[in-house]
Design an enzyme around this catalytic site. Sequence first.
Site, PDB file in Angstrom:
ATOM      1  N   SER A 238      69.818  29.064  78.678  1.00  0.00           N
ATOM      2  CA  SER A 238      68.981  28.311  77.758  1.00  0.00           C
ATOM      3  C   SER A 238      68.577  29.211  76.601  1.00  0.00           C
ATOM      4  O   SER A 238      68.952  30.384  76.552  1.00  0.00           O
ATOM      5  CB  SER A 238      67.735  27.805  78.483  1.00  0.00           C
ATOM      6  OG  SER A 238      66.859  28.900  78.689  1.00  0.00           O
ATOM      7  N   LYS A 239      67.777  28.648  75.715  1.00  0.00           N
ATOM      8  CA  LYS A 239      67.339  29.391  74.529  1.00  0.00           C
ATOM      9  C   LYS A 239      66.696  30.724  74.882  1.00  0.00           C
ATOM     10  O   LYS A 239      66.761  31.671  74.119  1.00  0.00           O
ATOM     11  CB  LYS A 239      66.306  28.560  73.751  1.00  0.00           C
ATOM     12  CG  LYS A 239      66.942  27.511  72.869  1.00  0.00           C
ATOM     13  CD  LYS A 239      66.158  27.390  71.568  1.00  0.00           C
ATOM     14  CE  LYS A 239      66.833  26.446  70.592  1.00  0.00           C
ATOM     15  NZ  LYS A 239      66.511  25.051  70.827  1.00  0.00           N
TER      16      LYS A 239
END
Length: 476
Positions: A238-239
């Site tokens: 994810s980010k």
Amino acid sequence: MHVRTRFAPSPTGTLHLGSIRTALFCWLYARHHEGVFVLRIEDTDRERSTEENVQAIFDGLDWLGLGADEGPFFQTRRFERYGAVVKEWLEQGKAYHCYCTKGELDELRARQLANGEKVGYDGRCRDRQEPREGVDPVVRFRSPLDGEVIVSDQVRGTVVFDNAQLDDLIIARSDGTPTYNFTVVVDDFDMEITHVIRGDDHLNNTPRQINMFRALGAEPPAYAHLPMILGADGSKLSKRHGAVDIRDYRAQGYLPDAMLNYLVRLGWSHGDQEIFSVDEMVRLFDIADVNQSASAFNPEKLRWVNQQHIIAAPTARLGQELVPHLEALGLDLSSGPDPVQVAEAFHERAETLHQMAESARYCFEDFEAIDPTAVKKHLRPAILEPLKAVTEKLSSLADWSRESIAEAIEATAGSFEIKMGKLGQPIRVAVTGGGVSPPIDVTVQLVGRERTLARLNRALEIIEARREGQQQSGAS
Ligand code: GLU
């Protein structure tokens, strides 16, 4: 069999590395089998789907060269077709209207939880004859009550699901809009998809989709569910693990082929080979070689793969790709060398094009100050005379070619009886501001006559000042 694969992103977020890996595997499989790669935009979630995200999908695939043979199809343009299937299934009894209210469903769920039962719709509207006044019904698929669905997944192997575990899922909401699992099936059927290759977060949807395929009177396609990509810490990518949006990688100067090369190795391998051209991937790729276990995203390895592709890329192309990165630094391209020459000189030592542009900055604009440690080490009074002499020699060069520059430096070093490097390094420090650059003749040639002479003169002044300082401290 004529292979047809599809990439079916939902434009509810940016195009991230996981989606691209899916797109790549679909594309490779189609290319390998000389089949067809279909692009389908699953935009039925109208609140979360945006034009911008759709555009990002197009741009990303385009940049990576993962062009579709058919599409893009948009699910929001196919509502009529979904409506027709719903109608047909209602008529055939394959689907039914459900009038349950939210309150009723909440109560059902609470009871199932309290009794430790499986949570899911219990089918109470299955045999309802009469509509309920004032309630807009949803439509549910009449799922088989017993038996099992066997998914022969090409990555995961055989996975068996009990129909008893599957409840009757909603295929159309009370406003008539179709739901995800249903539209996927109608589309995969209509688009004659032979191989559904997607992330394994969809594996649990597969038995439901297979049952609906059968309701359409069709055999389901083959399925291949790809293992997840994890961050270095083992959680879903994810980010938090840095950039996952493909646009960021493009902006940082990763080459499209390097991205594909890196991503193909997340889950697929061919012996211990790490570097693949796109043609090689097409030739060698097979779903059978996709690994079952999740793979971890490793930004360091991505940089290494990118560097290998930069080293191998034709410099004419690299030069072109370098232009936007030079511009992004605010450099005026008309005031420096041809970017192709820059690429030629710098491609052996850059991990990204952004890095390459950064290292070549001094070819396009002046720098403020020379690195003080480099000054201390290389701009010593002892080199004053040779540096003066070489500055003079360079200033009178008839042509500013790499050969004549090399000759001038060599001849000067020779006449002072010092090694080439003893003179080369001070020149490098003077014209680049630091101690690292391509070979000195290449560097000087790229920096250009005017800038080189001005920078050498500045270095001479620095050395003179330093010498005076030394003399004064010596005299006092
Ligand atoms: N639209 C789904 C997603 O973006 C993919 C559906 C599928 O591949 O079947 O996750």
